[in-house]
Design an enzyme around this catalytic site. Structure first.
Site, PDB file in Angstrom:
ATOM      1  N   GLY A 110       0.836  -1.194   0.000  1.00  0.00           N
ATOM      2  CA  GLY A 110       0.000   0.000   0.000  1.00  0.00           C
ATOM      3  C   GLY A 110       0.865   1.237   0.000  1.00  0.00           C
ATOM      4  O   GLY A 110       0.753   2.086   0.887  1.00  0.00           O
ATOM      5  N   ILE A 134      -2.954  -0.972  -4.920  1.00  0.00           N
ATOM      6  CA  ILE A 134      -4.093  -1.435  -5.707  1.00  0.00           C
ATOM      7  C   ILE A 134      -4.752  -0.311  -6.503  1.00  0.00           C
ATOM      8  O   ILE A 134      -5.442  -0.557  -7.486  1.00  0.00           O
ATOM      9  CB  ILE A 134      -5.132  -2.132  -4.795  1.00  0.00           C
ATOM     10  N   ARG A 135      -4.522   0.939  -6.109  1.00  0.00           N
ATOM     11  CA  ARG A 135      -5.169   2.068  -6.785  1.00  0.00           C
ATOM     12  C   ARG A 135      -4.378   2.460  -8.034  1.00  0.00           C
ATOM     13  O   ARG A 135      -3.213   2.832  -7.960  1.00  0.00           O
ATOM     14  CB  ARG A 135      -5.304   3.245  -5.822  1.00  0.00           C
ATOM     15  N   ASN A 211      -3.106  -6.547  -5.856  1.00  0.00           N
ATOM     16  CA  ASN A 211      -3.909  -6.773  -4.662  1.00  0.00           C
ATOM     17  C   ASN A 211      -3.106  -7.731  -3.775  1.00  0.00           C
ATOM     18  O   ASN A 211      -3.112  -8.940  -3.973  1.00  0.00           O
ATOM     19  CB  ASN A 211      -5.261  -7.385  -5.032  1.00  0.00           C
ATOM     20  N   LEU A 231       2.441   0.937   6.201  1.00  0.00           N
ATOM     21  CA  LEU A 231       2.447   2.287   6.758  1.00  0.00           C
ATOM     22  C   LEU A 231       1.109   2.978   6.534  1.00  0.00           C
ATOM     23  O   LEU A 231       0.655   3.138   5.398  1.00  0.00           O
ATOM     24  CB  LEU A 231       3.569   3.117   6.113  1.00  0.00           C
ATOM     25  N   ASP A 234      -5.301   1.417   5.637  1.00  0.00           N
ATOM     26  CA  ASP A 234      -6.729   1.706   5.777  1.00  0.00           C
ATOM     27  C   ASP A 234      -7.230   1.043   7.062  1.00  0.00           C
ATOM     28  O   ASP A 234      -7.111  -0.171   7.233  1.00  0.00           O
ATOM     29  CB  ASP A 234      -7.477   1.149   4.573  1.00  0.00           C
ATOM     30  N   THR A 309       6.252   9.404   4.305  1.00  0.00           N
ATOM     31  CA  THR A 309       5.023   9.186   3.537  1.00  0.00           C
ATOM     32  C   THR A 309       4.121  10.416   3.594  1.00  0.00           C
ATOM     33  O   THR A 309       4.188  11.229   4.517  1.00  0.00           O
ATOM     34  CB  THR A 309       4.245   7.976   4.069  1.00  0.00           C
ATOM     35  N   GLU A 310       3.243  10.524   2.604  1.00  0.00           N
ATOM     36  CA  GLU A 310       2.310  11.651   2.574  1.00  0.00           C
ATOM     37  C   GLU A 310       1.390  11.629   3.792  1.00  0.00           C
ATOM     38  O   GLU A 310       1.115  12.662   4.404  1.00  0.00           O
ATOM     39  CB  GLU A 310       1.480  11.612   1.292  1.00  0.00           C
ATOM     40  N   GLU A 311       0.919  10.430   4.168  1.00  0.00           N
ATOM     41  CA  GLU A 311       0.054  10.317   5.342  1.00  0.00           C
ATOM     42  C   GLU A 311       0.806  10.690   6.612  1.00  0.00           C
ATOM     43  O   GLU A 311       0.252  11.333   7.509  1.00  0.00           O
ATOM     44  CB  GLU A 311      -0.498   8.892   5.448  1.00  0.00           C
TER      45      GLU A 311
END
Length: 339
Positions: A110, A134-135, A211, A231, A234, A309-311
């Protein structure tokens, strides 16, 4: 007939490499991992043609073998990029390894927009790392970003006297950044290095659409990975969605299979409930043991796991809490696994 201009090109003949813009690649955060969607995956790890992602390290499969492979599965557009010429190695980096020895060792599950991969690439210049997401739009963004960074590096190699990044200084800056507020600061790995040379020249990182909760063993052999990153996953707050969480007893069995003895899972989140859930499953799983905090803090990867990471940056800007835990893959006492 009016000429149609392409939005957000990665490269142009006039301008050279150009980094993609995130605004063209936004996508909703949630994807149903149980849906059957067409994906690019091999029947077994030996069937995967890694040369499309790491052209410096792998030769393309033979035409006959590739034709058979193409007939078995569709190709994802995000990995059908142009062939990249072999790059020179940076300071303290060795020449590319032979195909028989080259293998992906780090996997970011992810990976999102790929901040961790871009940050780690210069620190481990001959270690192959893959971001698995997966996106579709995020994979397209990250692979275009990597191709652009490789292009910048090739241009810099042609300019004599170009400055090299000092990876020791870079690491020290990351450690120092842990105690500094993020708001208003510009970090060197926000977009990657475009004005300085880095060891490995970003040839050791790539992104693929997959996936992981269905096809992870199709890509990796037993005991192949030495580091895995989960990291800011969801959280799937609803109870009926908990089965989709990336850390579960079922998934841990697959992680244990693809990780070598001594390999490390890095897990971080800003959701305390998800953190406690992950700890309970990891603690109960017999093939993983928790790493003490002092050992985690001494790990050079840790600052990048927390910051890059962006998050992670979003949580820091909002003064949120981050919950970090690392687990080591241990030897199965009931088997003859080699350490």
């Amino acid at each position: 007939m009016a000429e149609v201009k392409k939005e957000n090109p990665t490269t142009t003949e006039q301008e050279g490499p150009k980094l993609p813009q995130k605004r063209f690649f936004r996508q909703r955060a949630h994807v149903n991992i149980f849906n059957d969607v067409p994906l690019d995956y091999p029947i077994n790890p030996d069937e995967e043609d890694w040369s499309k992602l790491y052209p410096t390290y792998f030769r393309p499969h033979a035409d006959k073998h590739q034709a058979a492979s193409d007939a078995k599965r569709p190709h994802s557009p995000s990995v059908d990029g142009p062939t990249v010429a072999p790059a020179k190695r940076g300071p303290a980096a060795t020449a590319p390894v032979e195909d028989s020895l080259a293998k992906v060792e780090f996997a970011d599950i992810g990976c999102g927009y790929g901040g961790l991969l871009v940050a780690l690439a210069p620190l481990y210049p001959t270690t192959l790392m893959v971001g698995m997401e997966i996106r579709t739009k995020l994979v397209d963004y990250l692979q275009q970003r990597i191709e652009a960074l490789r292009g910048f590096q090739r241009n810099l190699l042609a300019q004599p006297g170009t400055e090299w990044v000092d990876v020791n200084v870079k690491l020290a800056q990351e450690v120092a950044a842990l105690s500094q507020p993020l708001a208003g600061t510009k970090e060197s790995h926000d977009t990657g290095e475009t004005e300085r040379l880095v060891p490995g020249h970003y040839e050791n990182i790539a992104a693929m659409r997959i996936n992981c909760q269905k096809y992870l063993p199709n890509f990796f052999k037993k005991g192949q990975l030495s580091k895995m990153f989960v990291l800011f996953a969801d959280p799937h707050f609803k109870r009926r969605k908990h089965k989709a969480r990336i850390i579960s007893q079922t998934m841990l069995a697959e992680y244990a299979y693809v990780m070598k003895t001594g390999g490390i899972i890095y897990m971080i989140t800003d959701v305390e409930d998800l953190y406690n859930w992950s700890l309970s499953h990891l603690d109960d799983f017999p093939l993983f043991e928790r790493i003490p905090n002092d050992e985690i803090l001494a790990d050079p990867v840790t600052p990048f796991v927390i910051n890059s990471t962006e998050e992670g940056k979003k949580v820091a800007r909002n003064n949120g809490k981050k919950y970090l835990a690392c687990y080591r893959r241990i030897e199965d006492p009931d088997s003859s696994e080699a350490v």
